[in-house]
Design an enzyme around this catalytic site. Structure first.
Site, PDB file in Angstrom:
ATOM      1  N   ASN A  10       0.764  -1.133  -0.045  1.00 35.70           N
ATOM      2  CA  ASN A  10      -0.270  -0.115   0.080  1.00 35.70           C
ATOM      3  C   ASN A  10       0.764   1.292   0.204  1.00 35.70           C
ATOM      4  OD1 ASN A  10      -1.842   2.041   0.466  1.00 35.70           O
ATOM      5  ND2 ASN A  10      -2.665   1.227   2.374  1.00 35.70           N
ATOM      6  N   ARG A  90      -2.515  -2.099  -3.395  1.00 33.50           N
ATOM      7  CA  ARG A  90      -3.852  -1.446  -3.000  1.00 33.50           C
ATOM      8  C   ARG A  90      -3.520  -0.125  -3.557  1.00 33.50           C
ATOM      9  NH1 ARG A  90      -5.933   1.354   2.557  1.00 33.50           N
ATOM     10  NH2 ARG A  90      -7.665   1.948   1.745  1.00 33.50           N
TER      11      ARG A  90
END
Ligand code: ADP
Length: 397
Positions: A10, A90
């Site tokens: 992420n 992500r």
């Protein structure tokens, strides 16, 4: 049987979170965080078998690439490299283009970059993480999982703003919604717990963390959500205002505020922090309130009242309700906040199960209230976005 581990990344503008997830069990084998990127104090830390290690990011620039390279050597040292089957990223914004998880190729990467207009802080950072990971793990397939994708099933009447439709056509201004991976995960888990098929399950999913959003789910699909064109919309959050009369912006600009100052205030100095004048952290708010802090009490009241208003209004798109699901750091842990939200929903007839509300904390799922009137429950499901990213990456392999 061989392992099937996914490296989940992420990548933010000044940070990079990572974890190695066992795609079968959802267990995080190692998880870490690089932060303060772009600054001399940049660090990277990780937790493995209960022990935390922290190191300075030893590079003059491109801290993202440095962090990813450090992750490569960490994977070798910890012996995970041979079991890694994919890298899952992500990505915040998938616009209208991405309605589900995709395997990343040059074209997908270019699309993610081209959506930077809609998410100027997040998508370029996500793309940076992908580029660095592609270089560092050339043999591994890479996948992008979008925060917006789950909400692409919203009907037009739910995603359309009451402004000139030309603005939608020209700039893509509409409601997109975020936190999709979390709402997706907890709704699937809730259906399992209730022994229902997800295709026949209706939920109001309430994700309360530093960011917060509510999602109405009909037959397993998102039909409305409180975040909008950006994650600033909807609920009051840790530092974000949530919904606000746009007239306030004009007023402040006429008072001489710059647009930067207005939006810095709405994004970083509002919510719990702004209303309490104390902290953005819900735990801090609850502690201060117990000591009689007036600002903290007001922040608690505004927050819980607003969440309840959203839950009430999200009865509208649903044909029936199976459960209100609480998740996120606040939703999973604070029985006081959950209780007050349900107290604010008197007409829906929820009666607290006190033992259940006590028990469903610190990573435990459970039913916390029941409504005979609706034939519905309120429940807690701890979210696990990394697990979804790992599972969906492996499914596409
Ligand atoms: P993020 O959106 O950054 O992922 P989290 O989902 O971790 O955030 O949620 C962070 C919030 O959860 C903070 O406001 C924190 O105070 C709150 N929180 C965590 N534990 C508790 C607790 N025991 N009681 C109340 N709030 C809690």
């Amino acid at each position: 049987m061989s392992n099937s581990f996914v490296l989940v990344i992420n990548s933010g503008s000044s940070s990079l979170k990572f974890a190695v997830i066992d795609s079968k069990s959802g267990e995080a084998l190692v998880s870490g965080l690089g932060e303060c990127f772009g600054l001399p104090e940049a660090v990277i830390s990780w937790k493995y078998e209960g022990e935390k290690t922290e190191e300075a990011v030893d590079a003059p620039d491109n801290h993202h690439q440095y962090a990813i390279n450090r992750i490569v050597s960490l994977m070798d040292t910890l012996g995970f490299t041979k079991d890694l089957v994919a890298v899952g990223h992500r990505i915040v914004h998938g616009g209208e283009k991405f309605t589900s998880t995709v395997r990343i190729d040059d074209e997908v990467l270019a699309e993610i970059e081209s959506l930077s207009d809609l998410a100027p802080l997040h998508n370029p950072a996500g793309a940076k993480g992908i580029e660095a990971a592609m270089q560092a793990f050339p043999r591994l397939p890479q996948f992008a999982v979008f925060d917006t994708a789950f909400h692409q099933t919203m009907p037009q009447k739910a995603f359309t703003g009451a402004i000139s439709n030309e603005l939608y056509k020209e700039y893509g201004i509409r409601r997109y919604g975020f936190h999709g991976t979390s709402h997706y995960y907890v709704s699937r888990e809730a259906a399992k717990m209730l022994n229902k098929s997800i295709d026949e399950s209706n939920f109001i999913s309430v994700h309360l963390g530093n960011g917060a959003s509510v999602c109405a789910i009909e037959n397993g699909k998102s039909v409305d959500t409180s975040m909008g064109f950006t994650p600033l919309a909807g609920l009051m959050m840790g530092t974000r205002s949530g919904d606000l009369d746009p007239g306030v912006i004009e007023f402040l600009i006429k008072k001489g505020w710059s647009t930067e100052k207005v939006f810095e205030t709405l994004n970083k100095k509002s919510g719990f922090l702004g209303v309490s004048g104390l902290t953005s952290d819900a735990r801090g708010i609850l502690e201060a309130m117990a000591e009689g802090h007036e600002g903290a009490k007001l922040a608690f009241e505004v927050f819980t009242y607003r969440v309840a208003k959203y839950i009430g209004s999200y009865m509208i798109p649903l044909s029936h309700l199976d459960a209100v699901i609480f998740t996120g750091g606040i939703g999973e842990n604070s029985l006081d906040i959950r209780r007050e939200i349900l107290n604010n929903l008197k007409l829906l007839g929820f009666v607290e199960d006190e033992a259940g509300n006590q028990a469903a904390r610190f990573g435990k799922a459970g039913i916390i209230a029941k409504s005979g009137l609706l034939g519905a429950v309120a429940m807690v499901i701890p979210t696990n976005e990394e697990f979804v990213i790992a599972q969906q990456s492996v499914e596409l392999l």
